[in-house]
Write an enzyme that holds these catalytic residues in place. Sequence first.
Site, PDB file in Angstrom:
ATOM      1  N   GLU A 134     -41.642  61.394-114.169  1.00  0.00           N
ATOM      2  CA  GLU A 134     -42.040  62.754-114.572  1.00  0.00           C
ATOM      3  C   GLU A 134     -43.452  62.766-115.151  1.00  0.00           C
ATOM      4  O   GLU A 134     -43.661  63.037-116.340  1.00  0.00           O
ATOM      5  CB  GLU A 134     -41.026  63.332-115.561  1.00  0.00           C
ATOM      6  CG  GLU A 134     -39.671  63.523-114.935  1.00  0.00           C
ATOM      7  CD  GLU A 134     -38.665  64.212-115.859  1.00  0.00           C
ATOM      8  OE1 GLU A 134     -39.042  64.655-116.956  1.00  0.00           O
ATOM      9  OE2 GLU A 134     -37.498  64.315-115.461  1.00  0.00           O
TER      10      GLU A 134
ATOM     11  N   GLU B 112     -32.528  61.974-111.575  1.00  0.00           N
ATOM     12  CA  GLU B 112     -31.997  62.596-112.798  1.00  0.00           C
ATOM     13  C   GLU B 112     -31.457  63.970-112.434  1.00  0.00           C
ATOM     14  O   GLU B 112     -32.099  64.729-111.701  1.00  0.00           O
ATOM     15  CB  GLU B 112     -33.075  62.805-113.870  1.00  0.00           C
ATOM     16  CG  GLU B 112     -33.534  61.560-114.564  1.00  0.00           C
ATOM     17  CD  GLU B 112     -34.543  61.849-115.680  1.00  0.00           C
ATOM     18  OE1 GLU B 112     -34.520  62.965-116.253  1.00  0.00           O
ATOM     19  OE2 GLU B 112     -35.340  60.952-115.963  1.00  0.00           O
TER      20      GLU B 112
HETATM   21  O1  IFM Z   1     -34.389  63.447-121.486  1.00  0.00           O
HETATM   22  C1  IFM Z   1     -35.242  63.808-120.443  1.00  0.00           C
HETATM   23  C2  IFM Z   1     -35.710  62.595-119.686  1.00  0.00           C
HETATM   24  O2  IFM Z   1     -36.347  61.679-120.517  1.00  0.00           O
HETATM   25  C3  IFM Z   1     -36.685  62.990-118.617  1.00  0.00           C
HETATM   26  N1  IFM Z   1     -36.135  64.034-117.780  1.00  0.00           N
HETATM   27  C4  IFM Z   1     -35.570  65.176-118.438  1.00  0.00           C
HETATM   28  C5  IFM Z   1     -34.539  64.725-119.473  1.00  0.00           C
HETATM   29  C6  IFM Z   1     -33.927  65.953-120.167  1.00  0.00           C
HETATM   30  O3  IFM Z   1     -34.908  66.690-120.801  1.00  0.00           O
END
Ligand code: IFM
Length: 474
Positions: free
Chosen positions: A188, A376
Amino acid sequence: MTVPSLPPVPHPSDSDPAPDDSPRLDVFPADFCWGAATAAYQIEGAAGYDGRKPSIWDTFSHSPDATLNGDTGDIACDHYHRWHDDFDVAKSLNLNAYRFSVSWARLQPTGRGPLNPLAVAHYRAQLERLRALGIRPFVTLYHWDLPQELEDAGGWPARETVDRFAEYAARTAEALGDLATDWITTNESWCQAFLGYGEGKHAPGRRDWRAAVAAAHHLNVAHGLAVRAIRAARADASVGTAQLIVDFVPASSSPADAAAARRWDAYHNQTFLGPLRGGGYPADVLDLYREDGLAELIRPGDDAVMAEPIDFLGVNHYQQVVVAHDDDGTPPLRARDIPAEPALTSLGWSVKPESLRNVLVRVAGEFPDLPLYVTESGASFDDYVDPDGNVLDQERVDYLRRYLAAAGDAIKDGVDLRGYFAWSLLDNFEWAEGYRMRFGLIYVAYDTQARIPKASALWYRDLITDHAALPRPA
Ligand code: IFM
């Protein structure tokens, strides 16, 4: 560790409401990765142990008013000491894959030079244990924990950090590469660049748009150099990056709203996806940062580095955002979000399973030959332990059921989806939101560090079991 007793949960095939929005298991390939994900600073704790030095998140979280309640990752889930038990719980959930990040500040505490042998030993032990358990590790090199000394030298807006990351990637792949095949360079990058250097909501807490744009470019180049470094260390490595892909939808059919959604897409998604495709930044992205020095930062050879071929792309997806044009909005975006309607997560993010299908289909279209993973996907809800000691998070069961059904729909649409990593294995330090937001499949009681698999964890376990039991052609 004894795995805690299991609360009653609906079986995937007889869940309520009626399972017409349940995943069709037969569309998921036999070797599909059913995983969960974590990140070092969010779970490890042990901030000052075994030679680890501060990262930007240590510094930021210890700054006044940076995080909710002044929460820090000093202790977090104490996973640094409890990982063995945590992996046993992961195994009890039948996970066959696990995505985690190694801590740069632990492995290379000053951001330069030889690796810290204690950290190498720690991660080697983890990787060996995952292999013994039959859980496939996906190792992320960078999940936002830049060594503070590198930030002091300029951080991601400084070109030097790119070289430091390439060195860290090379040394780490050499030290761990015999135990892990699947590598993720950066996680990210939008959050690191724009929340960290633009909005100041994340570490290092700077509010400088030009610095954020420079950070974005340097993260893209750092990714490409890391791909090369990992491959040099391990020729058969499978390497990708995990990027946050938001499903932006125009608020109306007006051309102004459509253009606003496009600008958000350029800013959030294409700044990082575009250069992976080759040919440099797309025109929309260059336009967006015309006044912010992006073009001047691009050195000869950068476009090729950023487009270094990868083996897969990781899609981190959380929400659909409806966007409207706003004349009064800050340039260059001049757009605003329309607040999402219920259902919402406790962070106020929309629950729209079709958005996962949208982004997978879209990314697959932009990268036709590249396997995808959902690296994710998850939701925070106000979980609590009931008087019987259970965490019955039916909202998350519903969420997983519907998002996995959407992932299955994307596969039916032709997307080469190889895995799904629920965010997160454990409740953890949710950055500026501290410990209030709980994303885990496993509840963490922070006062005792007890772990309680939530109903969603058991639902996921049963789904994985059912998938494994499907009859397969001989
Ligand atoms: O907790 C975060 C993670 O570190 C990166 N992606 C989004 C998740 C939720 O906000």
